[in-house]
Design an enzyme around this catalytic site. Structure first.
Site, PDB file in Angstrom:
ATOM      1  N   GLU A  62      79.592  24.810  33.843  1.00 25.96           N
ATOM      2  CA  GLU A  62      80.582  24.262  34.778  1.00 25.96           C
ATOM      3  C   GLU A  62      81.197  23.004  34.170  1.00 25.96           C
ATOM      4  OE1 GLU A  62      82.705  24.311  36.890  1.00 25.96           O
ATOM      5  OE2 GLU A  62      82.048  23.925  38.938  1.00 25.96           O
ATOM      6  N   ASP A  63      82.418  22.703  34.562  1.00 28.50           N
ATOM      7  CA  ASP A  63      83.062  21.519  34.000  1.00 28.50           C
ATOM      8  C   ASP A  63      82.422  20.239  34.530  1.00 28.50           C
ATOM      9  OD1 ASP A  63      84.084  21.828  36.601  1.00 28.50           O
ATOM     10  OD2 ASP A  63      86.183  21.843  35.990  1.00 28.50           O
TER      11      ASP A  63
ATOM     12  N   ASP B 166      80.442  17.230  41.095  1.00 25.93           N
ATOM     13  CA  ASP B 166      80.968  16.089  41.846  1.00 25.93           C
ATOM     14  C   ASP B 166      80.142  15.979  43.131  1.00 25.93           C
ATOM     15  OD1 ASP B 166      82.589  14.066  42.856  1.00 25.93           O
ATOM     16  OD2 ASP B 166      84.248  15.395  43.357  1.00 25.93           O
TER      17      ASP B 166
ATOM     18  N   PHE C 148      88.484   9.904  38.866  1.00 27.53           N
ATOM     19  CA  PHE C 148      89.054  11.240  38.755  1.00 27.53           C
ATOM     20  C   PHE C 148      89.382  11.532  37.302  1.00 27.53           C
ATOM     21  CE2 PHE C 148      91.660  14.894  39.144  1.00 27.53           C
ATOM     22  CZ  PHE C 148      91.020  15.596  40.153  1.00 27.53           C
TER      23      PHE C 148
ATOM     24  N   ARG D 177      94.689  20.158  31.638  1.00 27.67           N
ATOM     25  CA  ARG D 177      93.434  20.821  31.234  1.00 27.67           C
ATOM     26  C   ARG D 177      93.277  20.883  29.724  1.00 27.67           C
ATOM     27  NH1 ARG D 177      91.008  23.458  35.648  1.00 27.67           N
ATOM     28  NH2 ARG D 177      92.459  24.390  37.130  1.00 27.67           N
TER      29      ARG D 177
HETATM   30  P1  IMP Z   1      81.963  19.758  43.849  1.00 29.58           P
HETATM   31  O1  IMP Z   1      81.720  20.959  44.690  1.00 29.58           O
HETATM   32  O2  IMP Z   1      82.476  18.567  44.610  1.00 29.58           O
HETATM   33  O3  IMP Z   1      80.834  19.382  42.941  1.00 29.58           O
HETATM   34  O4  IMP Z   1      83.244  20.132  43.047  1.00 29.58           O
HETATM   35  C1  IMP Z   1      83.267  20.489  41.803  1.00 29.58           C
HETATM   36  C2  IMP Z   1      84.659  20.990  41.441  1.00 29.58           C
HETATM   37  O5  IMP Z   1      85.684  20.071  41.835  1.00 29.58           O
HETATM   38  C3  IMP Z   1      84.682  21.077  39.958  1.00 29.58           C
HETATM   39  O6  IMP Z   1      84.379  22.386  39.552  1.00 29.58           O
HETATM   40  C4  IMP Z   1      86.091  20.679  39.625  1.00 29.58           C
HETATM   41  O7  IMP Z   1      86.887  21.851  39.594  1.00 29.58           O
HETATM   42  C5  IMP Z   1      86.547  19.815  40.764  1.00 29.58           C
HETATM   43  N1  IMP Z   1      86.461  18.373  40.407  1.00 29.58           N
HETATM   44  C6  IMP Z   1      85.556  17.469  40.843  1.00 29.58           C
HETATM   45  N2  IMP Z   1      85.761  16.254  40.305  1.00 29.58           N
HETATM   46  C7  IMP Z   1      86.832  16.406  39.490  1.00 29.58           C
HETATM   47  C8  IMP Z   1      87.534  15.501  38.618  1.00 29.58           C
HETATM   48  O8  IMP Z   1      87.213  14.314  38.468  1.00 29.58           O
HETATM   49  N3  IMP Z   1      88.586  16.030  37.944  1.00 29.58           N
HETATM   50  C9  IMP Z   1      88.972  17.335  38.046  1.00 29.58           C
HETATM   51  N4  IMP Z   1      88.328  18.211  38.839  1.00 29.58           N
HETATM   52  C10 IMP Z   1      87.275  17.747  39.548  1.00 29.58           C
HETATM   53 MG    MG Z   2      85.664  23.865  38.902  1.00 33.52          MG
END
Ligand code: IMP
Ligand code: MG
Length: 184
Positions: A102-103, A106, A155, A168
């Site tokens: 996963e990237d 968050d 961010f 990206r």
């Molecule tokens: P989570 O469910 O909040 O952990 O969300 C994760 C997803 O939100 C990641 O797979 C990203 O696609 C997106 N995301 C969260 N933080 C960032 C950021 O700082 N930049 C870009 N995408 C983010």
């Molecule tokens: Mg994502």
């Protein structure tokens, strides 16, 4: 282009990717039976850059790939987090050594959902690799096995990460001032 600050350049990223790949090689050595392959699951769209680098860096460890596409949002009425699957996996999970790529983690809700989705299908093992662990807004515990970079908040764009589907393909990871985007 919004104001952005370089956090991790291509060389710093490559060094972390190599370290993670070495850890992955060490962990899976002796775990895979003859003929078995790791099943690496990339979470689209953000993971495509990190996944390509990480899997090429693991060298001759046998790996096959599959992809899932997830989208998470906050429901306005209930303010509950919802995760929607936009593209399902194509391979069987049962009995497989699954490595999720996963990237970024968050709030953690996307990975939490995915871990549950995969555990129900009885993998032989399940490990998680993320390029970035952004810990400050975590709402749920997610076990991360391989982490490229850890930071509190901000961010980020580049290296697969987007802001409104832009940036990206930047080779480094940048922090953007999202307030500055309005003036674009
Ligand atoms: P989570 O469910 O909040 O952990 O969300 C994760 C997803 O939100 C990641 O797979 C990203 O696609 C997106 N995301 C969260 N933080 C960032 C950021 O700082 N930049 C870009 N995408 C983010
Ligand atoms: Mg994502």
């Amino acid at each position: 282009m919004p104001d952005k600050t370089l956090l991790y350049g291509p060389e710093a990223i490559a060094a972390r990717v190599d370290a993670l790949a070495a850890a992955i090689r060490a962990d899976y050595e002796g775990v895979l039976k003859p003929g078995e392959q790791i099943l690496a699951i990339g979470v689209l769209n953000g993971a495509f850059v990190f996944m390509a680098d990480l899997l090429r860096a693991v060298g001759d460890l046998p790996v096959e790939v599959d992809f899932i596409r997830l989208s998470s949002y906050q429901d306005r009425d209930t303010s509950m987090a919802e995760v929607v699957m936009l593209k399902n996996l194509e391979k069987e999970i049962q009995g497989r050594h699954v490595l999720v790529v996963e990237d970024i983690a968050d709030a953690g809700l996307t990975l939490f959902w995915l871990i549950e989705h995969l555990q129900k299908r009885n993998p032989a093992s399940l490990k998680i690799a993320v390029a970035v662990d952004k810990q400050g807004r975590r709402q749920t515990h997610v076990p991360l096995d391989y982490v490229g970079f850890t930071l509190d908040d901000g961010f980020l764009v580049g290296y697969g990460l987007d802001y409104a589907d832009k940036y990206r393909t930047l080779p480094g990871i940048y922090e953007v001032d999202t307030k500055s985007v309005v003036t674009e």
